[in-house]
Motif scaffolding. Structure first.
Motif, PDB file in Angstrom:
ATOM      1  N   UNK A 304       0.850  -1.203   0.000  1.00 30.43           N
ATOM      2  CA  UNK A 304       0.000   0.000   0.000  1.00 30.43           C
ATOM      3  C   UNK A 304       0.878   1.242   0.000  1.00 30.43           C
ATOM      4  N   UNK A 305       1.929   1.198   0.822  1.00 32.59           N
ATOM      5  CA  UNK A 305       2.861   2.324   0.908  1.00 32.59           C
ATOM      6  C   UNK A 305       3.522   2.586  -0.448  1.00 32.59           C
ATOM      7  N   UNK A 306       3.822   1.493  -1.167  1.00 33.94           N
ATOM      8  CA  UNK A 306       4.489   1.641  -2.470  1.00 33.94           C
ATOM      9  C   UNK A 306       3.518   2.108  -3.553  1.00 33.94           C
ATOM     10  N   UNK A 307       2.286   1.557  -3.528  1.00 38.95           N
ATOM     11  CA  UNK A 307       1.384   1.826  -4.660  1.00 38.95           C
ATOM     12  C   UNK A 307       0.283   2.835  -4.342  1.00 38.95           C
ATOM     13  N   UNK A 308      -0.034   2.999  -3.028  1.00 36.00           N
ATOM     14  CA  UNK A 308      -1.123   3.903  -2.651  1.00 36.00           C
ATOM     15  C   UNK A 308      -2.487   3.293  -2.907  1.00 36.00           C
ATOM     16  N   UNK A 309      -2.499   2.006  -3.315  1.00 40.81           N
ATOM     17  CA  UNK A 309      -3.787   1.365  -3.626  1.00 40.81           C
ATOM     18  C   UNK A 309      -4.027   0.148  -2.744  1.00 40.81           C
ATOM     19  N   UNK A 310      -5.281  -0.321  -2.734  1.00 40.48           N
ATOM     20  CA  UNK A 310      -5.603  -1.497  -1.941  1.00 40.48           C
ATOM     21  C   UNK A 310      -4.895  -2.725  -2.501  1.00 40.48           C
ATOM     22  N   UNK A 311      -4.457  -3.591  -1.575  1.00 37.62           N
ATOM     23  CA  UNK A 311      -3.796  -4.828  -1.986  1.00 37.62           C
ATOM     24  C   UNK A 311      -4.499  -6.000  -1.318  1.00 37.62           C
ATOM     25  N   UNK A 312      -4.929  -6.983  -2.144  1.00 41.20           N
ATOM     26  CA  UNK A 312      -5.571  -8.177  -1.579  1.00 41.20           C
ATOM     27  C   UNK A 312      -4.710  -9.387  -1.923  1.00 41.20           C
ATOM     28  N   UNK A 313      -4.372 -10.177  -0.910  1.00 43.10           N
ATOM     29  CA  UNK A 313      -3.626 -11.418  -1.154  1.00 43.10           C
ATOM     30  C   UNK A 313      -4.432 -12.570  -0.569  1.00 43.10           C
ATOM     31  N   UNK A 314      -5.282 -13.216  -1.409  1.00 44.07           N
ATOM     32  CA  UNK A 314      -6.189 -14.258  -0.901  1.00 44.07           C
ATOM     33  C   UNK A 314      -5.429 -15.480  -0.389  1.00 44.07           C
ATOM     34  N   UNK A 315      -4.241 -15.708  -0.928  1.00 42.50           N
ATOM     35  CA  UNK A 315      -3.423 -16.796  -0.398  1.00 42.50           C
ATOM     36  C   UNK A 315      -1.972 -16.310  -0.407  1.00 42.50           C
ATOM     37  N   UNK A 316      -1.444 -16.053   0.771  1.00 41.35           N
ATOM     38  CA  UNK A 316      -0.116 -15.432   0.860  1.00 41.35           C
ATOM     39  C   UNK A 316       0.956 -16.296   0.208  1.00 41.35           C
ATOM     40  N   UNK A 317       0.736 -17.642   0.256  1.00 36.61           N
ATOM     41  CA  UNK A 317       1.770 -18.518  -0.292  1.00 36.61           C
ATOM     42  C   UNK A 317       1.844 -18.389  -1.816  1.00 36.61           C
ATOM     43  N   UNK A 318       0.789 -17.785  -2.402  1.00 37.44           N
ATOM     44  CA  UNK A 318       0.808 -17.619  -3.854  1.00 37.44           C
ATOM     45  C   UNK A 318       1.068 -16.173  -4.268  1.00 37.44           C
ATOM     46  N   UNK A 319       1.339 -15.338  -3.273  1.00 37.11           N
ATOM     47  CA  UNK A 319       1.506 -13.909  -3.560  1.00 37.11           C
ATOM     48  C   UNK A 319       2.911 -13.669  -4.125  1.00 37.11           C
ATOM     49  N   UNK A 320       2.957 -13.086  -5.331  1.00 31.00           N
ATOM     50  CA  UNK A 320       4.250 -12.976  -6.020  1.00 31.00           C
ATOM     51  C   UNK A 320       5.262 -12.097  -5.308  1.00 31.00           C
ATOM     52  N   UNK A 321       4.802 -10.890  -4.893  1.00 29.68           N
ATOM     53  CA  UNK A 321       5.815  -9.971  -4.350  1.00 29.68           C
ATOM     54  C   UNK A 321       6.369 -10.414  -2.993  1.00 29.68           C
ATOM     55  N   UNK A 322       5.651 -11.351  -2.330  1.00 32.98           N
ATOM     56  CA  UNK A 322       6.139 -11.805  -1.029  1.00 32.98           C
ATOM     57  C   UNK A 322       7.031 -13.035  -1.136  1.00 32.98           C
ATOM     58  N   UNK A 323       6.959 -13.705  -2.294  1.00 37.11           N
ATOM     59  CA  UNK A 323       7.578 -15.023  -2.442  1.00 37.11           C
ATOM     60  C   UNK A 323       8.989 -15.071  -1.848  1.00 37.11           C
ATOM     61  N   UNK A 324       9.222 -16.037  -0.984  1.00 38.21           N
ATOM     62  CA  UNK A 324      10.548 -16.284  -0.425  1.00 38.21           C
ATOM     63  C   UNK A 324      11.004 -15.250   0.599  1.00 38.21           C
ATOM     64  N   UNK A 325      10.135 -14.294   0.959  1.00 40.39           N
ATOM     65  CA  UNK A 325      10.591 -13.218   1.862  1.00 40.39           C
ATOM     66  C   UNK A 325      10.466 -13.625   3.326  1.00 40.39           C
ATOM     67  N   UNK A 326      11.217 -12.899   4.195  1.00 44.19           N
ATOM     68  CA  UNK A 326      11.119 -13.136   5.626  1.00 44.19           C
ATOM     69  C   UNK A 326       9.747 -12.732   6.129  1.00 44.19           C
ATOM     70  N   UNK A 327       9.197 -11.680   5.512  1.00 43.32           N
ATOM     71  CA  UNK A 327       7.871 -11.227   5.933  1.00 43.32           C
ATOM     72  C   UNK A 327       6.844 -12.339   5.773  1.00 43.32           C
ATOM     73  N   UNK A 328       6.945 -13.046   4.633  1.00 45.48           N
ATOM     74  CA  UNK A 328       6.013 -14.151   4.400  1.00 45.48           C
ATOM     75  C   UNK A 328       6.170 -15.193   5.507  1.00 45.48           C
ATOM     76  N   UNK A 329       7.430 -15.484   5.850  1.00 53.59           N
ATOM     77  CA  UNK A 329       7.673 -16.486   6.883  1.00 53.59           C
ATOM     78  C   UNK A 329       7.032 -16.071   8.200  1.00 53.59           C
TER      79      UNK A 329
END
Ligand code: ADP
Length: 764
Positions: A304-329
């Motif tokens: 949201x901070x980057x885009x200023x728009x709403x972000x929906x991630x219905x399944x975090x494990x499939x969310x591209x921008x989070x993939x492999x990140x510590x935040x996802x963990x």
């Protein structure tokens, strides 16, 4: 059904419970057990067949008769697959003014109840629709009361089905206490979840076009009612923390989410970050990690901070921008599988924060949920904006207060030296008589300015909660005496008189003598200021029950009725246009009011109108009343301890006279004597509280006077101050040996002198 014929029992009372008394609802709800039970064997082939048949049935369906058939088929299938004693489908309907559940179809033991209804809130299905979630109940009759026909429910499992995202009915299964006493498990819940989708389709088929339109309207109405309820709660919430909590509650309830967070945008050198201000359902690790989120954080709110728009991630494990990140963990470790973050935008489009909700299993929020969330976010942003503006206003108010305090201090500082210098000049080099008026103007105006600045300082102290009052039990008459003495010069200048009427009793009040005297001095001063020259003022004191009423009445310009209510407001000055402005800042009465309140009293103003005078009444609690002779005096309350009596003994005529003048200006009652012998005689007659004694004098020197004074019973406790040209330690010692309390060296520093006198006053 499960709720068949069950009527809700009276709300259970706390305390001891008779064996038949209904249990609270929570006691019969056991949904959380579902996951802990061992699963029964699945018959996937039978399930597949049943579902296919249902699907076929639906594909060929058209019209209401067909939907009846489908629903019957659905409950039969449900009964069979869940191996229940009873299964049914209940639909929410409006019957007159009441909302009811209609049993559209029941299979099994209670089939005969098909077509009947039960009130929404008397039914267990009401709980399911309310929570919009599956519910398992064990022996619900313990809460709802017994069932007709003597049946006893072992368990019932219910699940909602939806129309336009709104729960409109339930599909349910029941096991009875008899035979095999079936216990439901998560396998049954899975089956019911699949079957509820058929229930939703069947429900749609029962609806006519009109009914669809009507239901949509109802859904919208229900949504607006929900939002209305939320917003009225939000608007009335003034406490910031509680406001954040309410926002989270609302978000969780609208989004049917498990967790939620609220963040505020803060600008910084790198463009800004989101600060976590409230959260619900997070692990400690998540709270610590996302306390501050910047544009490098790979969360939905970071996006949201980057885009200023709403972000929906219905399944975090499939969310591209989070993939492999510590935040996802961190999300996954905290049991979070889905999330959405919605920006909070000001009316001008400025990012103010983010509103996020999270789910423990994959979840795509429906359009309706997001639409409602947007409305909530709009409100939240507006209210946050308002709170921020209020905070800014408070901050600017605080700064103004501080500025006033500093200003008053800075103004006060040069005033004291000016006054001292003029008085000092008079002491050391008295001005020629023709210059006397100029000196008096300086003294008078500086004193006036000092009083104004002192008032300003006091008000600012009160507003910042820094004014302390030191209470003691004190005779009210003494306080009034001090007030009279303070105002005496002003009254004299205006040739006014003040009549005082005291009651026939000593009234003791618990008060700070100086502060309370300040109250009455202010009121008397105003009375004088707003009355004609030569006019009269009345000050009356009367006991009234547990209180005392002090009235300050004048016959001056009076006050317009419209102005009365605001007269005690800060900086409020009301003046009829025909009255010459007497100066003033409009803080005197504010100070009076606050000080009286700090003494547990009240003050009120009244006036019959312009030109008809005013009356101010101060009411104070009295702590003791002792009878004494009635007393009415004019212009003064006689001598008392409120005014120190000072005797100046000095053979230097001019020095003595200017010292006397100075002390009079400072508010002391002063006499003068020209040598040691005269000084002794004056002391015996005048009985001063303090004597300022010159040392080198003809006839009898200061040391001898002091020694003789100390021998007299009336002189024992007088405060003796040596005023000499000799300032060596040995001189001071000699003075102390002769019985002096203080030693001042000529030329006397006015500040030092007043401090010594104040100490003298305090020790008596
Ligand atoms: P100030 O006297 O410095 O203006 P105060 O707070 O003492 O401020 O009084 C506020 C206003 O109330 C005054 O400006 C005056 O208009 C009105 N007021 C106060 N006392 C009286 C009185 N005794 N008679 C008429 N008006 C009064």
């Amino acid at each position: 059904m499960l709720d068949s014929g069950l009527t809700q029992a009276a709300t259970p009372r706390h305390g001891s419970r008779s064996p038949d008394a209904p249990l609270p609802l929570e006691a019969v709800i056991t949904t959380s057990e579902l996951n802990m039970r061992t699963l029964r064997d699945r018959d996937l082939a039978a399930e597949h067949l049943a579902m296919t048949e249902l699907m076929d049935e639906m594909a060929s369906a058209a019209g209401t008769t067909a939907s009846d058939r489908i629903i019957r088929r659905l409950v039969d299938t449900t009964l069979r697959l869940c191996e229940a004693d009873c299964a049914g489908m209940s639909m929410l309907e409006v019957d007159g003014d009441e909302e009811v559940f209609r049993w559209r179809a029941i299979a099994g033991r209670w089939a005969y109840l098909t077509g009947g209804t039960i009130g929404r809130f008397s039914s267990a299905c009401g709980v399911v629709v309310q929570r919009n979630a599956p519910v398992l109940m064990e022996r619900p009759q313990r809460h709802y009361g017994s069932l007709p026909g003597g049946d006893s429910i072992a368990e019932m499992l219910m699940i909602p089905f939806h129309f336009e995202d709104r729960p409109v009915g339930t599909l349910w299964v029941v096991s009875l206490e008899n035979n095999n006493r079936r216990r439901f498990d998560s396998e049954d819940l899975r089956l019911l979840t699949s079957l509820a989708r058929f229930a939703a389709i069947a429900y749609r088929l029962t609806l006519t076009q009109d009914r669809v339109a009507q239901l949509r309207l109802e859904a919208e109405l229900a949504d607006s009612r929900l939002l209305q309820a939320i917003s009225s709660e939000l608007i009335t919430e003034n406490d910031e923390k509680a406001f954040h909590e309410r926002l989270l509650d609302a978000a969780v309830s609208i989004m049917h989410s498990d967790c939620a967070s609220l963040q505020i945008f803060k600008e910084d050198a790198s463009g800004g970050h989101l600060e976590l201000i409230a959260h619900r359902g997070f692990s400690q690790e998540a709270i610590d990690r996302w306390e501050s989120v910047d544009s490098t954080t790979l969360t939905t709110c970071g996006e949201v901070l980057r885009t200023g728009r709403r972000v929906v991630a219905p399944d975090l494990t499939k969310c591209e921008f989070m993939a492999g990140s510590e935040d996802l963990a961190v999300y996954l470790a905290g049991g979070i599988r889905a999330a959405q973050s919605t920006p909070l935008l000001s009316r001008g489009g400025r990012l103010m924060g983010a509103f996020s909700t999270h789910w423990r299993s994959p979840h795509a929020p429906s359009d309706r949920d997001l639409r409602l969330l947007d409305i909530l976010a709009r409100q939240a942003a507006d209210l946050l904006d308002r709170m921020l503006s209020e905070e800014r206003l408070r901050e600017s108010d605080r700064r103004k207060e501080e500025f006033l305090a500093t200003l008053a201090h800075e103004l006060r500082n040069p005033l004291a030296p000016i006054l001292n210098a003029v008085q000092y000049l008079e002491l050391v080099a008295p001005v020629a008589p023709e210059m006397q008026w100029a000196r008096e103007v300086i003294v008078r105006q500086t004193s006036h300015l000092t009083r104004l600045v002192d008032d300003l300082l006091d008000v600012s102290r009160i507003n910042r909660g820094r004014l302390e009052i030191r209470k003691e039990q004190i005779d009210l008459a003494r306080v009034l005496r001090t007030a009279m003495e303070t105002t005496k010069p002003f009254l004299e200048q205006r040739r006014q008189t003040c009549r005082v009427a005291l009651p026939a009793a000593t009234l003791t009040v618990d008060a700070d003598p100086m502060r309370l005297a300040q109250v009455f001095a202010n009121l008397i001063n105003n009375a004088a200021k707003f009355s004609r020259e030569g006019g009269s003022i009345e000050l009356t004191v009367e006991a009234s029950g547990e209180d005392v009423l002090v009235r300050v009445r004048d016959h001056g310009i009076g006050i317009e009725a419209d102005d009365l209510p605001a007269i005690f407001d800060l900086f409020r000055r009301v003046r009829p246009s025909y009255v010459h402005d007497q100066g003033g800042l409009g803080i005197g009465l504010t100070l009076v009011k606050r000080l009286v309140e700090m003494h547990g009293g009240t003050v009120s103003a009244s006036s019959a109108g312009p030109g008809l005078g005013s009356e101010f009444v101060v009411q104070l609690p009295v702590v003791a009343t002792v009878d004494r002779a009635p007393n009415t005096t004019s212009d003064s309350l006689g001598h008392g301890r409120g005014q120190l009596r000072v005797l100046v003994v000095d053979d230097h005529e001019d020095g003595a006279r200017s010292m006397r003048r100075l002390l009079s200006v400072l508010g002391y009652d002063v006499r003068q004597a020209a040598d040691g012998l005269e000084g002794l005689a004056a002391a015996e007659e005048f009985r001063p509280d303090v004597i300022l004694l010159d040392i080198a004098m003809p006839k009898l020197d200061g040391y001898e006077v002091a020694r003789r004074l100390r021998k007299e019973p009336w002189g024992e406790h007088m405060v003796l101050i040596a005023v000499t040209g000799w300032g060596k330690d040995s001189d001071k010692q000699r003075a102390a040996d002769a019985g002096f309390d203080f030693h001042l060296t000529k030329p006397v520093d006015v500040g030092e002198l007043t401090r010594a006198l104040a100490r003298a006053g305090a020790t008596m």
